[in-house]
Design a protein around this motif. Structure first.
Motif, mmCIF file in Angstrom:
data_model
loop_
_atom_site.group_PDB
_atom_site.id
_atom_site.type_symbol
_atom_site.label_atom_id
_atom_site.label_comp_id
_atom_site.label_asym_id
_atom_site.label_seq_id
_atom_site.Cartn_x
_atom_site.Cartn_y
_atom_site.Cartn_z
ATOM 1 N N PRO A 1 -16.426 52.722 38.260
ATOM 2 C CA PRO A 1 -15.259 51.936 38.680
ATOM 3 C C PRO A 1 -14.424 51.493 37.495
ATOM 4 C CG PRO A 1 -17.264 51.177 39.761
ATOM 5 C CD PRO A 1 -17.681 52.155 38.705
ATOM 6 N N LYS A 2 -13.125 51.607 37.649
ATOM 7 C CA LYS A 2 -12.210 51.169 36.588
ATOM 8 C C LYS A 2 -11.285 50.120 37.171
ATOM 9 C CE LYS A 2 -12.255 55.687 34.276
ATOM 10 N NZ LYS A 2 -11.443 56.823 33.828
ATOM 11 N N TYR A 3 -11.443 48.915 36.702
ATOM 12 C CA TYR A 3 -10.644 47.829 37.228
ATOM 13 C C TYR A 3 -9.256 47.813 36.588
ATOM 14 C CZ TYR A 3 -14.994 46.230 39.149
ATOM 15 O OH TYR A 3 -16.152 46.147 39.846
ATOM 16 N N LYS A 4 -8.267 47.615 37.424
ATOM 17 C CA LYS A 4 -6.904 47.570 36.925
ATOM 18 C C LYS A 4 -6.648 46.271 36.171
ATOM 19 C CE LYS A 4 -5.179 50.373 40.755
ATOM 20 N NZ LYS A 4 -4.248 50.423 41.875
ATOM 21 N N LYS A 5 -5.561 46.261 35.397
ATOM 22 C CA LYS A 5 -5.251 45.094 34.581
ATOM 23 C C LYS A 5 -5.066 43.850 35.436
ATOM 24 C CE LYS A 5 -3.137 47.577 30.716
ATOM 25 N NZ LYS A 5 -1.914 47.745 29.911
ATOM 26 N N THR A 6 -4.464 44.019 36.625
ATOM 27 C CA THR A 6 -4.267 42.855 37.479
ATOM 28 C C THR A 6 -5.585 42.288 37.937
ATOM 29 O OG1 THR A 6 -4.065 44.353 39.368
ATOM 30 C CG2 THR A 6 -2.032 43.626 38.306
ATOM 31 N N GLU A 7 -6.612 43.142 38.046
ATOM 32 C CA GLU A 7 -7.916 42.664 38.478
ATOM 33 C C GLU A 7 -8.662 42.019 37.330
ATOM 34 O OE1 GLU A 7 -9.299 46.342 39.935
ATOM 35 O OE2 GLU A 7 -8.832 45.871 42.012
ATOM 36 N N GLU A 8 -8.354 42.443 36.096
ATOM 37 C CA GLU A 8 -9.035 41.853 34.947
ATOM 38 C C GLU A 8 -8.733 40.360 34.865
ATOM 39 O OE1 GLU A 8 -8.220 43.936 31.357
ATOM 40 O OE2 GLU A 8 -8.481 45.882 32.265
ATOM 41 N N LYS A 9 -7.567 39.957 35.334
ATOM 42 C CA LYS A 9 -7.205 38.553 35.273
ATOM 43 C C LYS A 9 -8.078 37.708 36.176
ATOM 44 C CE LYS A 9 -2.361 39.443 34.169
ATOM 45 N NZ LYS A 9 -0.967 39.271 34.615
ATOM 46 N N ASP A 10 -8.717 38.313 37.165
ATOM 47 C CA ASP A 10 -9.606 37.578 38.056
ATOM 48 C C ASP A 10 -10.988 37.423 37.478
ATOM 49 O OD1 ASP A 10 -7.706 37.184 39.968
ATOM 50 O OD2 ASP A 10 -8.108 39.075 40.976
ATOM 51 N N ASP B 1 -8.959 39.702 47.209
ATOM 52 C CA ASP B 1 -9.893 40.512 46.424
ATOM 53 C C ASP B 1 -11.330 40.220 46.815
ATOM 54 O OD1 ASP B 1 -7.932 40.344 43.353
ATOM 55 O OD2 ASP B 1 -7.776 41.643 45.092
ATOM 56 N N SER B 2 -11.626 38.954 47.099
ATOM 57 C CA SER B 2 -12.983 38.572 47.478
ATOM 58 C C SER B 2 -13.406 39.255 48.765
ATOM 59 C CB SER B 2 -13.073 37.047 47.635
ATOM 60 O OG SER B 2 -14.351 36.679 48.065
ATOM 61 N N GLN B 3 -12.517 39.246 49.771
ATOM 62 C CA GLN B 3 -12.825 39.880 51.050
ATOM 63 C C GLN B 3 -12.991 41.386 50.885
ATOM 64 O OE1 GLN B 3 -9.539 38.653 53.455
ATOM 65 N NE2 GLN B 3 -10.065 36.475 53.273
ATOM 66 N N LYS B 4 -12.149 41.988 50.034
ATOM 67 C CA LYS B 4 -12.252 43.424 49.808
ATOM 68 C C LYS B 4 -13.580 43.792 49.168
ATOM 69 C CE LYS B 4 -7.242 44.047 49.310
ATOM 70 N NZ LYS B 4 -6.153 44.376 48.393
ATOM 71 N N ARG B 5 -14.020 42.962 48.198
ATOM 72 C CA ARG B 5 -15.310 43.243 47.552
ATOM 73 C C ARG B 5 -16.455 43.142 48.551
ATOM 74 N NH1 ARG B 5 -12.783 40.586 43.243
ATOM 75 N NH2 ARG B 5 -13.620 38.551 43.831
#
Length: 357
Positions: free
Chosen positions: A54-63, A24-28
């Motif tokens: 932008p709408k962050y998915k639930k899996t991304e909210e955990k980050d 996720d870090s590299q993608k950002r």
């Protein structure tokens, strides 16, 4: 303005970078390097038109992301990654802390256990060729509109290249002493025994010296109280000469059992060329003070760069990656194409390598 061909090339490079990025870090980072609209397309496949926020998915909210602010926020379940004074156990800063500390997603299978905290090698788990591609995109973004950007010239072996290694000492509540680096944006000390970008012999010497402190009853400096003697240790190595300098940074000129301490170090590491005591008695963030006392050897080391021999003292500014420095300087000399008629000012020259070479 860019030509249509350049725009197509940029889109092609962007798509290539998307495929390379894994975490996720590299993608950002890739998304940010191509502007806000590209970042939206990169993160949100359901929002290809880029018209909505932008709408962050639930899996991304955990980050650690919040829908309402789109900024990183630390969750209670993750409050286990910082050191505090009372327990020396990790914990995140409390709400309202205004530090500008950056946070990198945890890498459970990382080569380095603190790569997401120290800020020194965020790309350590990415293949080197892919690292270069990401960095190439950054350079093209910032200077591509003003000049042609050549491909980055990489290293044959991009590990353990640093000829200057610094460590800070820390004493835990139970009396255990360790050495390491500051967590990015803080003065919390992260323990380090081996680092993938530091000279390996330097790391060995640091661990030897750290292990001797308790037996010699040398106190560790506490920057909050101002009490203690040993503050930092600095190792400088000659890439071609093999010479090694050890700099022991103390909070005052007095150094109990100094001679025996040095003899014990040299017994374990006879390859050390010189040992210097640096005195830093000010409440400052600077590692080195202004006074040096030579304890052993000549007080400096020498190394060869581009055929020239340089004398390096504890205070000298000298490039930390000698291999790539020679590549960089050779390229600069070629592009400058000087005719022995020009006047060149070597401003902020440090030890003076550029002007001399």
């Amino acid at each position: 303005f860019r030509s249509e061909d350049n725009k197509k090339q940029k889109i092609s490079d962007y798509n290539r970078a998307k495929k390379i990025a894994k975490t996720d870090s590299q993608k950002r980072e890739v998304g940010k390097s191509y502007g806000k609209s590209e970042e939206k397309r990169f993160y949100h496949k359901d929002n290809e038109q880029g018209t909505d926020k932008p709408k962050y998915k639930k899996t991304e909210e955990k980050d650690g992301y919040s829908k309402s602010t789109d900024k990183a926020q630390y969750k209670k379940t993750e409050d286990k990654a910082r050191y505090n004074k009372s327990t020396d156990k990790p914990s995140y800063k409390k709400d309202g802390d205004k530090s500008d500390k950056k946070f990198y997603p945890k890498k459970p299978k990382s080569k380095c256990s603190i790569s997401n905290k120290c800020g020194g090698c965020q790309y350590i788990d990415m293949p080197y060729e892919e690292q270069l591609k990401i960095k190439q995109l950054y350079v093209e973004k910032f200077v591509g509109e003003f000049c042609e950007v050549d491909p980055i010239i990489g290293m044959e072996n991009p590990l353990h290249y640093r000829n200057k290694v610094h460590a800070v000492f820390h004493r835990m509540q139970n009396g255990t002493v360790y050495s390491g680096v500051y967590e990015e944006g803080t003065h919390n000390v992260l323990p380090v025994k081996k680092c993938f970008i530091e000279n390996e012999k330097a790391d060995e010497i640091i661990q030897t010296i750290t292990g001797l402190l308790k037996s010699f009853k040398l106190t560790i400096y506490n920057e909050n109280s101002g009490y203690g003697l040993m503050r930092h240790i600095l190792i400088r190595t000659g890439h071609k000469s093999g010479e090694i300098m050890v700099v022991l940074v103390t909070a005052g000129p007095e150094f109990p059992s100094k001679n025996n301490f040095v003899k014990t170090i040299l017994k374990s590491h006879p390859e050390i060329t010189t040992i210097v005591q640096n005195i830093n008695d000010k409440p400052t963030n600077m590692v080195l003070g202004t006074r040096d006392k030579v304890i052993y050897g000549k007080g400096y080391i020498e190394d060869t760069l581009c055929g020239k021999v340089f004398r390096i003292s504890p205070q000298s500014f000298y490039q930390v990656n000698p291999v790539q420095t020679e590549v960089l300087y050779s390229k600069a000399v070629k592009l400058a194409d000087l005719k022995n008629k020009e006047t060149v000012i070597d401003a902020y020259c440090g030890i003076g390598t550029i002007g001399i070479i």
